[in-house]
Design an enzyme around this catalytic site. Structure first.
Site, PDB file in Angstrom:
ATOM      1  N   HIS A  62      35.759  33.566  34.266  1.00  0.00           N
ATOM      2  CA  HIS A  62      37.019  33.029  35.071  1.00  0.00           C
ATOM      3  C   HIS A  62      36.194  33.079  36.540  1.00  0.00           C
ATOM      4  O   HIS A  62      35.293  33.509  36.898  1.00  0.00           O
ATOM      5  CB  HIS A  62      38.251  34.007  35.085  1.00  0.00           C
ATOM      6  CG  HIS A  62      38.290  35.361  35.256  1.00  0.00           C
ATOM      7  ND1 HIS A  62      37.276  36.365  35.009  1.00  0.00           N
ATOM      8  CD2 HIS A  62      38.993  35.857  36.674  1.00  0.00           C
ATOM      9  CE1 HIS A  62      37.604  37.307  35.692  1.00  0.00           C
ATOM     10  NE2 HIS A  62      38.489  37.381  36.644  1.00  0.00           N
ATOM     11  N   HIS A  64      37.347  34.589  39.613  1.00  0.00           N
ATOM     12  CA  HIS A  64      37.373  35.461  40.587  1.00  0.00           C
ATOM     13  C   HIS A  64      36.036  35.884  40.944  1.00  0.00           C
ATOM     14  O   HIS A  64      35.129  36.029  40.105  1.00  0.00           O
ATOM     15  CB  HIS A  64      38.380  36.670  40.258  1.00  0.00           C
ATOM     16  CG  HIS A  64      39.750  36.203  40.068  1.00  0.00           C
ATOM     17  ND1 HIS A  64      40.609  36.955  39.404  1.00  0.00           N
ATOM     18  CD2 HIS A  64      40.390  35.362  41.070  1.00  0.00           C
ATOM     19  CE1 HIS A  64      41.979  36.380  39.572  1.00  0.00           C
ATOM     20  NE2 HIS A  64      41.656  35.751  40.689  1.00  0.00           N
ATOM     21  N   ASP A  66      34.160  38.349  41.919  1.00  0.00           N
ATOM     22  CA  ASP A  66      33.500  39.576  41.344  1.00  0.00           C
ATOM     23  C   ASP A  66      32.977  39.018  39.865  1.00  0.00           C
ATOM     24  O   ASP A  66      32.262  39.932  39.182  1.00  0.00           O
ATOM     25  CB  ASP A  66      34.453  40.690  41.248  1.00  0.00           C
ATOM     26  CG  ASP A  66      35.524  40.761  40.501  1.00  0.00           C
ATOM     27  OD1 ASP A  66      36.306  39.498  40.473  1.00  0.00           O
ATOM     28  OD2 ASP A  66      36.017  41.391  39.694  1.00  0.00           O
ATOM     29  N   HIS A  67      33.204  38.013  39.285  1.00  0.00           N
ATOM     30  CA  HIS A  67      32.483  37.528  38.181  1.00  0.00           C
ATOM     31  C   HIS A  67      31.597  36.487  38.083  1.00  0.00           C
ATOM     32  O   HIS A  67      30.764  36.097  37.113  1.00  0.00           O
ATOM     33  CB  HIS A  67      33.640  37.245  37.190  1.00  0.00           C
ATOM     34  CG  HIS A  67      34.580  38.390  36.619  1.00  0.00           C
ATOM     35  ND1 HIS A  67      34.297  39.105  35.587  1.00  0.00           N
ATOM     36  CD2 HIS A  67      35.596  38.946  37.345  1.00  0.00           C
ATOM     37  CE1 HIS A  67      35.298  40.089  35.680  1.00  0.00           C
ATOM     38  NE2 HIS A  67      35.786  39.995  36.483  1.00  0.00           N
ATOM     39  N   HIS A 142      45.261  36.252  32.350  1.00  0.00           N
ATOM     40  CA  HIS A 142      44.854  37.012  33.634  1.00  0.00           C
ATOM     41  C   HIS A 142      45.940  35.878  34.802  1.00  0.00           C
ATOM     42  O   HIS A 142      46.430  35.023  34.427  1.00  0.00           O
ATOM     43  CB  HIS A 142      43.366  36.850  34.010  1.00  0.00           C
ATOM     44  CG  HIS A 142      42.943  37.607  35.231  1.00  0.00           C
ATOM     45  ND1 HIS A 142      43.691  39.070  35.440  1.00  0.00           N
ATOM     46  CD2 HIS A 142      42.182  37.181  36.109  1.00  0.00           C
ATOM     47  CE1 HIS A 142      43.033  39.287  36.560  1.00  0.00           C
ATOM     48  NE2 HIS A 142      42.050  38.361  37.049  1.00  0.00           N
ATOM     49  N   ASP A 212      38.903  40.162  32.316  1.00  0.00           N
ATOM     50  CA  ASP A 212      40.041  40.617  33.025  1.00  0.00           C
ATOM     51  C   ASP A 212      41.409  40.058  32.247  1.00  0.00           C
ATOM     52  O   ASP A 212      41.470  38.997  31.874  1.00  0.00           O
ATOM     53  CB  ASP A 212      40.424  39.998  34.609  1.00  0.00           C
ATOM     54  CG  ASP A 212      39.218  40.527  35.574  1.00  0.00           C
ATOM     55  OD1 ASP A 212      38.255  41.173  34.770  1.00  0.00           O
ATOM     56  OD2 ASP A 212      39.314  40.362  36.547  1.00  0.00           O
ATOM     57  N   HIS A 270      34.972  47.418  34.486  1.00  0.00           N
ATOM     58  CA  HIS A 270      35.845  46.740  35.407  1.00  0.00           C
ATOM     59  C   HIS A 270      36.779  47.674  36.256  1.00  0.00           C
ATOM     60  O   HIS A 270      38.075  47.435  36.596  1.00  0.00           O
ATOM     61  CB  HIS A 270      36.766  45.757  34.914  1.00  0.00           C
ATOM     62  CG  HIS A 270      37.149  44.636  35.922  1.00  0.00           C
ATOM     63  ND1 HIS A 270      38.616  44.642  36.362  1.00  0.00           N
ATOM     64  CD2 HIS A 270      36.573  43.608  36.438  1.00  0.00           C
ATOM     65  CE1 HIS A 270      38.661  43.686  37.392  1.00  0.00           C
ATOM     66  NE2 HIS A 270      37.405  42.753  37.362  1.00  0.00           N
TER      67      HIS A 270
END
Length: 303
Positions: A62, A64, A66-67, A142, A212, A270
């Protein structure tokens, strides 16, 4: 067949306490698959001897940061290092826009072909298949569209018993039939059972990556009985309200999910930046599912 996962990053949102944002490298029969690509992933690949040149498929869960914020840098480094092989990227449709605008604004034309595969977020689909594995999406819940990934090894053919083949004077033209389960009939019409001439292969292996998500029931049937389940566990259960507000899972809930689905082993990751040490999260998950481990950078988990 080799089937293992190397943890490159396990932090949520920000790098902290020597934990990098999420990324993993999956090695299946010496074919490498990168799962998520948080900031600093290429540094982690250098640190833990994961060779970028061996990666031909990248899966992004996805959008966000941090991914995926490490992705542009990784693609650029591959270009600068002379990559020529095509690269396949699987991710949310808008990821293509992000890649294109970065390349456009830096006046970069990659030396290699970038093949983008947009993912749906409404239904599970098979997104990749080769002679070794099938990859399916797992629809998660999410704050933005998010998918997990299920990597399932294909059933192997039977292995041949060389000693028995020689004893029964089996010709090479019969090998494939034996691997497929047929008996052997010699020139005299005598039948030799397949089980005498072959060895049962290892059972197919599986790895489920649940990025997530709010803990729920909808995706559980898809991950039942997998050999290794990675499931996010951002918070401890005393922060359940915060987990629900941010559409995340607690360590206790991750353990409950592993217990309900009958998986063989659980990895949790995570981790929120609020946790300097992770013992509490591990103990909480193990309170309901003993076979739990932490997704710590550099650790390799063999499936």
């Amino acid at each position: 067949m080799r089937f293992d996962v190397t943890i490159l990053g396990s932090s949520s949102a920000t790098p902290i306490y020597n934990r990098n944002p999420t990324s993993q490298a999956l090695n299946i029969n010496e074919r490498f698959y990168l799962i998520d690509c948080g900031e600093g992933t290429q540094q982690q690949m250098l640190r833990f001897d994961v060779k970028p040149g061996k990666i031909d498929h990248i899966f992004i869960s996805h959008l966000h940061g941090d991914h995926y914020l490490g992705l542009i840098g990784l693609l650029s480094s591959m270009h600068l290092n002379g990559r020529k092989k095509p690269m396949h990227i699987f991710g949310p449709p808008d990821l293509k826009k992000i890649i294109d605008i970065n390349l456009e604004c830096s006046w970069t034309k990659l030396n290699y072909e970038l093949i983008f595969h947009p993912l749906k977020n409404t239904e599970t689909e098979v997104i990749f298949e080769n002679k070794d594995i099938i990859v399916q999406t797992i629809i998660l819940n999410h704050r933005i569209p998010c998918t997990g990934f299920l990597f399932s090894q294909k059933k192997n053919l039977l292995k041949l018993n060389a000693t028995q083949l020689e004893h029964y004077q089996v010709g090479r033209n019969q090998f494939l039939k034996l691997k497929q389960g047929e008996d052997f009939v010699n020139e005299n019409g005598e039948r030799v059972p397949n089980s005498v001439l072959t060895i049962k292969p290892e059972d197919p292996k599986s790895y489920a990556y649940c990025s997530d998500t709010l803990a729920g029931e909808a995706y559980l049937p898809q991950i039942e009985d997998v050999d290794l389940l990675y499931h996010e566990a951002t918070f401890m259960h005393d922060l359940l309200a915060r987990a629900q507000e941010t559409y995340h899972t607690t360590a206790l809930q991750a353990g409950e999910i592993a217990f309900k689905t009958g998986v063989k082993k659980l990895l949790i990751g995570h981790f929120s930046a609020r946790y300097k040490t992770l013992d509490g999260l591990l103990e909480e998950a193990r309170s309901v599912f003993k076979e739990t481990d932490l997704a710590i950078e550099g650790k390799v988990f063999t499936i």
